[in-house]
Design a protein around this motif. Structure first.
Motif, PDB file in Angstrom:
ATOM      1  N   LEU A 255       0.812  -1.218   0.000  1.00 43.87           N
ATOM      2  CA  LEU A 255       0.000   0.000   0.000  1.00 43.87           C
ATOM      3  C   LEU A 255       0.850   1.274   0.000  1.00 43.87           C
ATOM      4  CD1 LEU A 255      -3.073  -0.818   2.305  1.00 43.87           C
ATOM      5  CD2 LEU A 255      -3.113  -0.265  -0.128  1.00 43.87           C
ATOM      6  N   ASP A 256       1.996   1.215  -0.677  1.00 44.12           N
ATOM      7  CA  ASP A 256       2.785   2.421  -0.898  1.00 44.12           C
ATOM      8  C   ASP A 256       2.188   3.170  -2.086  1.00 44.12           C
ATOM      9  OD1 ASP A 256       4.498   1.741   1.141  1.00 44.12           O
ATOM     10  OD2 ASP A 256       5.983   0.796  -0.165  1.00 44.12           O
ATOM     11  N   ASP A 257       2.497   4.448  -2.211  1.00 44.94           N
ATOM     12  CA  ASP A 257       1.935   5.252  -3.297  1.00 44.94           C
ATOM     13  C   ASP A 257       2.531   4.873  -4.653  1.00 44.94           C
ATOM     14  OD1 ASP A 257       0.474   6.547  -1.414  1.00 44.94           O
ATOM     15  OD2 ASP A 257       1.273   8.547  -1.813  1.00 44.94           O
ATOM     16  N   TYR A 258       1.664   4.800  -5.665  1.00 48.24           N
ATOM     17  CA  TYR A 258       2.134   4.588  -7.034  1.00 48.24           C
ATOM     18  C   TYR A 258       1.205   5.330  -7.989  1.00 48.24           C
ATOM     19  CZ  TYR A 258      -1.426   0.867  -6.899  1.00 48.24           C
ATOM     20  OH  TYR A 258      -2.602   0.168  -6.745  1.00 48.24           O
ATOM     21  N   LEU A 259       1.794   5.767  -9.086  1.00 51.90           N
ATOM     22  CA  LEU A 259       1.064   6.521 -10.099  1.00 51.90           C
ATOM     23  C   LEU A 259       1.169   5.786 -11.426  1.00 51.90           C
ATOM     24  CD1 LEU A 259      -0.311   9.112 -11.249  1.00 51.90           C
ATOM     25  CD2 LEU A 259       1.989  10.088 -11.483  1.00 51.90           C
ATOM     26  N   GLY A 260       0.024   5.462 -12.022  1.00 53.29           N
ATOM     27  CA  GLY A 260       0.007   4.787 -13.314  1.00 53.29           C
ATOM     28  C   GLY A 260      -0.384   5.761 -14.413  1.00 53.29           C
ATOM     29  N   ILE A 261       0.435   5.850 -15.457  1.00 52.14           N
ATOM     30  CA  ILE A 261       0.155   6.745 -16.572  1.00 52.14           C
ATOM     31  C   ILE A 261       0.008   5.915 -17.848  1.00 52.14           C
ATOM     32  CG2 ILE A 261       0.937   8.753 -17.884  1.00 52.14           C
ATOM     33  CD1 ILE A 261       2.593   9.618 -15.514  1.00 52.14           C
ATOM     34  N   GLY A 262      -1.149   6.032 -18.489  1.00 53.66           N
ATOM     35  CA  GLY A 262      -1.434   5.274 -19.700  1.00 53.66           C
ATOM     36  C   GLY A 262      -2.838   4.701 -19.637  1.00 53.66           C
ATOM     37  N   PRO A 263      -3.427   4.323 -20.780  1.00 57.20           N
ATOM     38  CA  PRO A 263      -4.774   3.756 -20.769  1.00 57.20           C
ATOM     39  C   PRO A 263      -4.823   2.475 -19.946  1.00 57.20           C
ATOM     40  CG  PRO A 263      -3.720   3.494 -22.921  1.00 57.20           C
ATOM     41  CD  PRO A 263      -2.851   4.403 -22.136  1.00 57.20           C
ATOM     42  N   ALA A 265      -4.246   2.224 -16.827  1.00 60.87           N
ATOM     43  CA  ALA A 265      -3.305   2.267 -15.710  1.00 60.87           C
ATOM     44  C   ALA A 265      -3.987   2.759 -14.437  1.00 60.87           C
ATOM     45  CB  ALA A 265      -2.122   3.169 -16.055  1.00 60.87           C
ATOM     46  N   HIS A 266      -3.733   2.066 -13.329  1.00 60.53           N
ATOM     47  CA  HIS A 266      -4.331   2.397 -12.030  1.00 60.53           C
ATOM     48  C   HIS A 266      -3.323   3.089 -11.125  1.00 60.53           C
ATOM     49  CE1 HIS A 266      -8.252   0.043 -12.040  1.00 60.53           C
ATOM     50  NE2 HIS A 266      -7.717  -0.212 -13.225  1.00 60.53           N
ATOM     51  N   SER A 267      -3.847   3.888 -10.196  1.00 66.44           N
ATOM     52  CA  SER A 267      -3.009   4.637  -9.270  1.00 66.44           C
ATOM     53  C   SER A 267      -3.558   4.561  -7.858  1.00 66.44           C
ATOM     54  CB  SER A 267      -2.935   6.114  -9.679  1.00 66.44           C
ATOM     55  OG  SER A 267      -2.431   6.274 -10.985  1.00 66.44           O
ATOM     56  N   PHE A 268      -2.654   4.718  -6.894  1.00 62.87           N
ATOM     57  CA  PHE A 268      -3.019   4.843  -5.483  1.00 62.87           C
ATOM     58  C   PHE A 268      -2.104   5.903  -4.882  1.00 62.87           C
ATOM     59  CE2 PHE A 268      -2.302   3.416  -0.990  1.00 62.87           C
ATOM     60  CZ  PHE A 268      -3.560   3.763  -0.513  1.00 62.87           C
ATOM     61  N   MET A 269      -2.671   7.074  -4.585  1.00 62.90           N
ATOM     62  CA  MET A 269      -1.884   8.183  -4.050  1.00 62.90           C
ATOM     63  C   MET A 269      -2.647   8.885  -2.931  1.00 62.90           C
ATOM     64  SD  MET A 269      -0.206   9.923  -7.472  1.00 62.90           S
ATOM     65  CE  MET A 269       0.545  11.263  -6.534  1.00 62.90           C
ATOM     66  N   ASP A 270      -1.949   9.088  -1.821  1.00 61.71           N
ATOM     67  CA  ASP A 270      -2.532   9.819  -0.684  1.00 61.71           C
ATOM     68  C   ASP A 270      -3.896   9.270  -0.270  1.00 61.71           C
ATOM     69  OD1 ASP A 270      -0.298  11.522  -0.700  1.00 61.71           O
ATOM     70  OD2 ASP A 270      -1.219  12.830  -2.192  1.00 61.71           O
ATOM     71  N   GLY A 271      -3.995   7.936  -0.278  1.00 64.06           N
ATOM     72  CA  GLY A 271      -5.224   7.284   0.180  1.00 64.06           C
ATOM     73  C   GLY A 271      -6.349   7.230  -0.837  1.00 64.06           C
TER      74      GLY A 271
END
Length: 366
Positions: A255-263, A265-271
């Motif tokens: 559950l660390d922050d990650y940013l997904g860029i692209g069609p 793509a999933h992200s989890f940032m700041d909860g």
């Protein structure tokens, strides 16, 4: 608040669609690659302005990122470095297939920070490779690994698949031996799942897939044999030589922050969770879907239990103060008695047999 970030870059192109694949990917040409790279760099620059987090992992996934070629990959990597604060020791991974990978200038990519390559092998048996629609040979794999090593990159991961039509323990052993002999540091070995809208799913009656019990035996054999070869299991489908665990993928499970860029793509940032739609046009138009809050106790438990190290109940209580479910502990003790979980009074983890039925156990636990 965690100030580190894992950056995932989705490259949605493949030379051909594998019969088992349900990932968002398509065929294109040089013009399509260049147009996509331009859009991607624009989004990277935009996101770079939105966050001041320190990027310590970058992962190029797909699709087949290696089809873009050295020039475009170098441009994208340079754009990332100019847009984000990337640590000197960041783990930077490129997924590649041996057919397009052997055409890359890995020395140039290494100069821009690339230090890990994940190759899509799937099997080292020619008949299984053919069934899986792989368009490379074992010689292509050897040549690509040699090129990667000559560039100074030694952190090489190979994908293996279990549950392939007509697969046996002997053929799986042969694939594992190939990976070990070629000097892989990491192996992702996952069970084939028949996804709807794939060739395998639509033609499933025409293939001789191992049944559930046979697939379970293949998995347990792989876990044991990989361990003998020095590949320690650290996640349900991932094994590595000590010290070569995937830092980027571990972010997902911790559950660390990650940013997904692209069609797609999933992200989890700041909860918060959000994602791009499975559409090139939506990505170009910057359509981002809000997927609600993340990081709940249930999610924490589920993801931590994917890891071989498992879950610390005490740490879970520290993070989620209201976590004190006696029924939860009762169920854990039950599955521990059945040999499906290990429990020492604090740490809870799945055994290899438990991993095979982890989804049903997790559904009962949370």
């Amino acid at each position: 608040m965690n100030n580190s970030l894992g950056l995932y870059i989705h490259i949605p192109f493949c030379r051909s669609k594998c019969p088992y694949c349900d990932f968002f990917s398509m065929r294109s040409d040089k013009t399509g690659y260049e147009e996509y790279a331009d859009v991607l760099k624009e989004k990277i620059r935009l996101w770079g302005k939105k966050t001041n987090k320190i990027t310590d992992t970058v992962y190029f996934g797909g699709g087949t990122p290696s089809v873009l070629g050295t020039e475009l990959l170098s441009d994208i990597l340079s754009c990332i470095r100019n847009s984000f604060t990337v640590t000197d020791d960041a783990e930077i991974t490129l997924e590649a297939n041996p057919d397009s990978g052997k055409k890359l200038d890995f020395e140039r990519l290494r100069a821009l920070g690339l230090n890990r390559v994940s190759l899509g092998l799937q099997s080292a048996n020619e008949n299984e490779m053919k069934t899986l629609g792989r368009i490379h040979s074992l010689d292509d794999v050897k040549d690509t690994v040699s090129l990667i090593r000559k560039s100074g990159i030694d952190n090489i991961s190979l994908d293996l698949m279990m549950g392939i039509p007509d697969q046996t323990k002997e053929s799986l052993k042969n694939s594992i031996d190939f990976c070990a002999d070629i000097g892989a540091k990491h192996i992702s070995s996952y069970i084939l799942k028949l996804e709807e809208n794939t060739v395998f799913y639509n033609r499933r009656d025409k293939y001789s897939f191992p049944d559930e019990d046979e697939t379970a035996e293949l998995y347990l054999f792989a876990v044991d044999y990989l361990d003998k070869k020095g590949f320690k299991q650290y996640e349900i489908s991932n094994f590595s030589i000590e010290g070569f665990e995937s830092k980027h993928n571990t972010k997902y499970w911790k559950l660390d922050d990650y940013l997904g860029i692209g069609p797609a793509a999933h992200s989890f940032m700041d909860g918060k969770r959000f994602f791009y739609e499975r559409s090139l046009q939506s990505f170009k138009n910057d359509v981002i879907i809000d997927d609600g809050k993340g990081g709940s106790a249930e999610e924490y438990i589920m993801l931590r239990l994917r890891l071989k190290e498992g879950l610390s109940i005490n740490k879970c209580k520290e993070a989620f103060g209201d976590f004190s479910d006696k029924d939860f502990l009762k169920k854990i003790k039950k599955y521990s008695a059945l040999g499906l979980m290990d429990y020492d009074g604090d740490k809870v983890s799945f055994t290899p047999k438990g991993f095979l039925v982890s989804n049903s156990i997790l559904a009962e636990l949370i």
